[in-house]
Write a protein that holds these residues in place. Sequence first.
Motif, PDB file in Angstrom:
ATOM      1  N   LEU A  56       1.212  -1.146   0.308  1.00  0.00           N
ATOM      2  CA  LEU A  56       0.248  -0.003   0.682  1.00  0.00           C
ATOM      3  C   LEU A  56       0.976   0.940   0.058  1.00  0.00           C
ATOM      4  O   LEU A  56       1.798   0.880   0.444  1.00  0.00           O
ATOM      5  N   GLY A  57       0.855   2.660  -0.033  1.00  0.00           N
ATOM      6  CA  GLY A  57       0.950   3.649  -0.666  1.00  0.00           C
ATOM      7  C   GLY A  57       2.124   3.919   0.898  1.00  0.00           C
ATOM      8  O   GLY A  57       2.656   4.861   0.818  1.00  0.00           O
ATOM      9  N   PHE A  58       0.974   4.254   1.431  1.00  0.00           N
ATOM     10  CA  PHE A  58       1.533   4.236   3.341  1.00  0.00           C
ATOM     11  C   PHE A  58       2.159   3.464   4.206  1.00  0.00           C
ATOM     12  O   PHE A  58       3.694   3.844   5.229  1.00  0.00           O
ATOM     13  N   SER A  59       3.467   2.656   2.878  1.00  0.00           N
ATOM     14  CA  SER A  59       4.740   1.982   3.483  1.00  0.00           C
ATOM     15  C   SER A  59       5.536   2.285   2.967  1.00  0.00           C
ATOM     16  O   SER A  59       5.555   2.096   1.469  1.00  0.00           O
ATOM     17  N   TYR A  60       6.422   2.742   3.795  1.00  0.00           N
ATOM     18  CA  TYR A  60       8.106   2.726   2.758  1.00  0.00           C
ATOM     19  C   TYR A  60       8.607   2.729   3.117  1.00  0.00           C
ATOM     20  O   TYR A  60      10.051   2.638   2.297  1.00  0.00           O
ATOM     21  N   GLY A  61       9.070   1.896   4.276  1.00  0.00           N
ATOM     22  CA  GLY A  61      10.013   1.438   4.520  1.00  0.00           C
ATOM     23  C   GLY A  61      11.244   0.132   3.581  1.00  0.00           C
ATOM     24  O   GLY A  61       9.907  -0.337   3.277  1.00  0.00           O
ATOM     25  N   PHE A  62      12.199  -0.227   2.683  1.00  0.00           N
ATOM     26  CA  PHE A  62      13.307  -0.975   2.426  1.00  0.00           C
ATOM     27  C   PHE A  62      12.195  -1.185   1.577  1.00  0.00           C
ATOM     28  O   PHE A  62      12.301  -1.990   0.847  1.00  0.00           O
ATOM     29  N   ARG A  63      12.304  -0.521   0.190  1.00  0.00           N
ATOM     30  CA  ARG A  63      10.592  -0.744  -1.077  1.00  0.00           C
ATOM     31  C   ARG A  63      12.068   0.327  -2.251  1.00  0.00           C
ATOM     32  O   ARG A  63      12.560   1.360  -2.269  1.00  0.00           O
ATOM     33  N   PRO A  64      11.925  -0.165  -3.508  1.00  0.00           N
ATOM     34  CA  PRO A  64      12.241   0.251  -4.237  1.00  0.00           C
ATOM     35  C   PRO A  64      12.347   1.838  -4.946  1.00  0.00           C
ATOM     36  O   PRO A  64      10.422   1.991  -4.549  1.00  0.00           O
ATOM     37  N   GLY A  65      12.604   2.602  -4.760  1.00  0.00           N
ATOM     38  CA  GLY A  65      12.062   3.787  -4.962  1.00  0.00           C
ATOM     39  C   GLY A  65      11.829   4.915  -4.085  1.00  0.00           C
ATOM     40  O   GLY A  65      11.131   5.815  -4.303  1.00  0.00           O
TER      41      GLY A  65
ATOM     42  N   LEU B   6      12.222  -7.452   3.396  1.00  0.00           N
ATOM     43  CA  LEU B   6      11.231  -7.331   3.186  1.00  0.00           C
ATOM     44  C   LEU B   6      10.214  -8.336   3.019  1.00  0.00           C
ATOM     45  O   LEU B   6       9.161  -8.566   3.315  1.00  0.00           O
ATOM     46  N   LEU B   7      10.564  -9.802   3.848  1.00  0.00           N
ATOM     47  CA  LEU B   7       9.582 -10.203   4.289  1.00  0.00           C
ATOM     48  C   LEU B   7       9.076  -9.574   5.614  1.00  0.00           C
ATOM     49  O   LEU B   7       7.732 -10.151   5.972  1.00  0.00           O
ATOM     50  N   ALA B   8       9.181  -8.375   6.801  1.00  0.00           N
ATOM     51  CA  ALA B   8       8.831  -7.905   7.416  1.00  0.00           C
ATOM     52  C   ALA B   8       8.082  -6.503   6.738  1.00  0.00           C
ATOM     53  O   ALA B   8       7.078  -7.280   7.761  1.00  0.00           O
TER      54      ALA B   8
ATOM     55  N   LEU C 148       4.085  -7.561   7.683  1.00  0.00           N
ATOM     56  CA  LEU C 148       3.385  -6.633   8.174  1.00  0.00           C
ATOM     57  C   LEU C 148       2.069  -5.847   6.800  1.00  0.00           C
ATOM     58  O   LEU C 148       0.866  -5.066   7.108  1.00  0.00           O
ATOM     59  N   HIS C 149       2.234  -5.945   5.859  1.00  0.00           N
ATOM     60  CA  HIS C 149       1.267  -6.075   5.191  1.00  0.00           C
ATOM     61  C   HIS C 149       0.283  -6.500   5.059  1.00  0.00           C
ATOM     62  O   HIS C 149      -0.919  -5.623   5.128  1.00  0.00           O
ATOM     63  N   HIS C 150       0.259  -7.859   5.678  1.00  0.00           N
ATOM     64  CA  HIS C 150      -1.130  -8.633   5.379  1.00  0.00           C
ATOM     65  C   HIS C 150      -1.805  -8.415   7.171  1.00  0.00           C
ATOM     66  O   HIS C 150      -2.941  -8.784   7.599  1.00  0.00           O
ATOM     67  N   VAL C 151      -0.380  -8.144   8.180  1.00  0.00           N
ATOM     68  CA  VAL C 151      -0.830  -7.636   9.598  1.00  0.00           C
ATOM     69  C   VAL C 151      -1.832  -6.155  10.429  1.00  0.00           C
ATOM     70  O   VAL C 151      -2.820  -6.735  10.783  1.00  0.00           O
ATOM     71  N   PHE C 152      -0.650  -5.932   9.042  1.00  0.00           N
ATOM     72  CA  PHE C 152      -0.960  -4.302   9.743  1.00  0.00           C
ATOM     73  C   PHE C 152      -1.599  -3.988   8.504  1.00  0.00           C
ATOM     74  O   PHE C 152      -3.334  -2.842   8.842  1.00  0.00           O
TER      75      PHE C 152
ATOM     76  N   GLY D 182     -14.105  10.766  11.223  1.00  0.00           N
ATOM     77  CA  GLY D 182     -12.826  11.924  11.091  1.00  0.00           C
ATOM     78  C   GLY D 182     -11.451  11.032   9.991  1.00  0.00           C
ATOM     79  O   GLY D 182     -11.728  10.003   9.688  1.00  0.00           O
ATOM     80  N   ASP D 183     -10.686  12.682   9.573  1.00  0.00           N
ATOM     81  CA  ASP D 183      -9.711  12.386   8.759  1.00  0.00           C
ATOM     82  C   ASP D 183      -9.056  11.767   9.648  1.00  0.00           C
ATOM     83  O   ASP D 183      -8.762  11.012  10.931  1.00  0.00           O
ATOM     84  N   VAL D 184      -8.037  10.449   9.069  1.00  0.00           N
ATOM     85  CA  VAL D 184      -7.121   9.376   9.421  1.00  0.00           C
ATOM     86  C   VAL D 184      -6.125   9.198   8.002  1.00  0.00           C
ATOM     87  O   VAL D 184      -5.797   9.081   7.188  1.00  0.00           O
ATOM     88  N   ILE D 185      -4.463   8.913   9.236  1.00  0.00           N
ATOM     89  CA  ILE D 185      -3.691   9.576   7.908  1.00  0.00           C
ATOM     90  C   ILE D 185      -2.414   8.529   8.576  1.00  0.00           C
ATOM     91  O   ILE D 185      -2.821   8.456  10.056  1.00  0.00           O
ATOM     92  N   MET D 186      -1.674   7.244   7.848  1.00  0.00           N
ATOM     93  CA  MET D 186      -1.030   6.726   7.965  1.00  0.00           C
ATOM     94  C   MET D 186       0.224   6.326   7.446  1.00  0.00           C
ATOM     95  O   MET D 186       0.266   6.762   6.096  1.00  0.00           O
ATOM     96  N   VAL D 187       1.464   6.868   8.328  1.00  0.00           N
ATOM     97  CA  VAL D 187       2.956   5.988   7.296  1.00  0.00           C
ATOM     98  C   VAL D 187       3.201   5.233   8.528  1.00  0.00           C
ATOM     99  O   VAL D 187       3.761   5.153   9.808  1.00  0.00           O
ATOM    100  N   ARG D 188       4.048   3.756   7.184  1.00  0.00           N
ATOM    101  CA  ARG D 188       4.451   3.150   8.607  1.00  0.00           C
ATOM    102  C   ARG D 188       5.729   2.868   7.265  1.00  0.00           C
ATOM    103  O   ARG D 188       5.966   2.640   6.117  1.00  0.00           O
ATOM    104  N   TYR D 189       7.052   3.015   8.860  1.00  0.00           N
ATOM    105  CA  TYR D 189       7.908   2.903   8.008  1.00  0.00           C
ATOM    106  C   TYR D 189       8.924   1.137   8.529  1.00  0.00           C
ATOM    107  O   TYR D 189       8.858   1.947   9.449  1.00  0.00           O
ATOM    108  N   ALA D 190       8.564   0.350   7.768  1.00  0.00           N
ATOM    109  CA  ALA D 190       9.380  -1.216   8.911  1.00  0.00           C
ATOM    110  C   ALA D 190       8.714  -1.160   9.450  1.00  0.00           C
ATOM    111  O   ALA D 190       7.087  -1.105   9.459  1.00  0.00           O
TER     112      ALA D 190
END
Length: 508
Positions: free
Chosen positions: A172-181, A267-269, A273-277, A291-299
Motif C-alpha cells: 500500500l501507498g503508506f508503506s515506505y520502509g526498504f522499498r524500491p524508489g 522484505l519479509l517484514a 506487516l502488509h498482511h497484519v497491519f 474523521g480524517d485518518v492518515i498513516m505512514v509506516r516505515y518498517a
Amino acid sequence: MHGHEKSDPSIVAMKLANEGGRPLEESVEPREGAEGNAIEHGMRRTPSRESMSHGLDRVRQAAKDKDVKFTALLHHIDVELLRSAYGWLRKEASAGVDGVTWAAYGEGLEHKLADLHGRIHRGAYRAQPSRRVYIPKPDGRERPLGIAALEDKIVQRALVEVLNAIWEEDFLGFSYGFRPGRGQHDALDALAVGIDQRKVNWILDADIAGFFDAVSHEWLIKFVEHRVGDRRVVRLIRKWLKAGVAEDGQVTPGEVGTPQGAVISPLLANIYLHHVFDQWADQWRKRHAQGDVIMVRYADDIVVGFEHQADAERFWEDMRTRLANFALTLHPEKTRLIEFGRHAAKNRRARGLGKPETFNFLGFIHISGQSRRGDFQLKRKSRSDRVRAKLQVVKEALRRRMHETIDEQGAWLRRVAMGFNAYHAVPTNSVALWDFRFNITNLWRRALNRRGQKGKVTWKRMTVLQNRWLPKPRITHPWPSQRFAVKHPRWEPGAGIPPAGFCAGGVR
C-alpha cells in the motif's frame, strides 16, 4: 515465466479464501524499480540488467492480477541475476560465519556463481547461520544483528529482486520502509503533508515490541504462500529462517523471528506487516473512522494521525487486538497517543496544560510549532540522542586517527559533516546543523591538543581549519509539500473515500 496469461504454467489464477485470519487483498499502486550499486570485477551490468528485467517485467504484469499465484519463480534466479546481486552488496560489509569477504569471493567469481546456481536449482544449496554481533543504540543498549554468509547474501538479494516484482504490486501507498524508489525522506514528507493538509489533532506513535524477534514463521510462510506457489522458493525462505545464529561457537536454531541484518529480512517484514497491519488499517479507516485518518509506516515504525480522539482510542485498542492475533504486541511504554497539530497548543492552554507533546520519527523530533506569522507549522529537529551517539562515534574515530595529518583528518571530517547534512538538512533544522558543525570542530580541537604538541591549538587556528574543511550548513531538502507534489502530482487532499481518503504516498 513465459507470459502473463493465466494459461502460463508459471502462474495459477486462484480465488483465495480469507480463512484462518488471512487478510483481504487490496488495490495498490505500482512502484518504480530499485537502482543498484555499480558492479566491479569487470562485470557488465547493462546486458544482465536488461535481460533480467524482461522476465521480471512479465512477473510484474501478472502480479497486477491479485488472484494470480506464482508456481514457477526459481528459474528467474539465474547466473546473471546472481552476478548482479553480488554487485549490489556492500563491498565493505563484515564477513559472516564463512569468513568470506566481498573481495575474496570476487576471485574466480564466474566459476563460483555457476556452482552456486547449480546448487540452488538441484536443491543442494544449504543456508548457514548468521554471525551474531551487537551494535550500540543511542540509549546505551545494544542491538543484535545477524551477519549472513556471503553466498546467503547473494541468493537472498537475488530473491528479493524477484519477490519485489510481485509485492510491489500489492504493498500500500503508506508503506515506505526498504522499498524500491522509496526512502526515509519520502516517508517524512508524506507524514508532514498529511499533518499539514488534513485535519490531524491526535497522533498515535506506535512501537511494536521486538518486532523482528517476534515474527511468527508459521504466519510469515502463510503470507508468502498467498502469492508464491513455487515450493522451491518457499523452501529457500524456510532455510534462512531456520538457519539460526552463531554466537561464541554455539548455533541457536531459528524458531521465531527473522534476523535483523539479513538481506531478505526487510522484505519479509514488509510482507508480514502488509498482511497484519496495512490491509487491516486501511480497511479500518474506511469502515470505522468518523474523521480524517492518515498513516505512514516505515518498517515497524508506525505513525497514525486522527481528527478525533475517539477514533484514535478505538483504533489503538483494535490495533492491539489485531497484532496479538499474529504474535505481536505494542510496546507499553513507547506507544503513545498525544494531542498534536494546528489546534493542539490553543486547546491545551484552554485546559491549563503545557505545550503539546512531541514525537520521534526516523531520526527527527516532530513539534507542533508556529511560523513567524503565527500560523501552525510542523517543525522537525534532529533527535539529540542520535546526534550524541554520532558525535561519540566521531570522538572514538578521531582517537584512532590521532597520528594522521591534519589534512587527512580534515578530509575525513568533511565526509562526516556532509553525510550528516545530507540527511538532516531539512527546513526548520538549521540550529542542529550548526551545532553539529561546532561540536565536530570542538572534538577535533581536543584531539589535536592530545597529540603532544608544545602549544595548544587556539580557537583562532580551529576557525581557519573549520572554514577550510567543514562546509557551512545549509538547508538542502525542499519543504515536504514541494517534494511530495513533484513525486505525486495527481494527489489531492480529498482523493480516495472521504473522510478517511488520505493515502500518504500518492493517488489510490
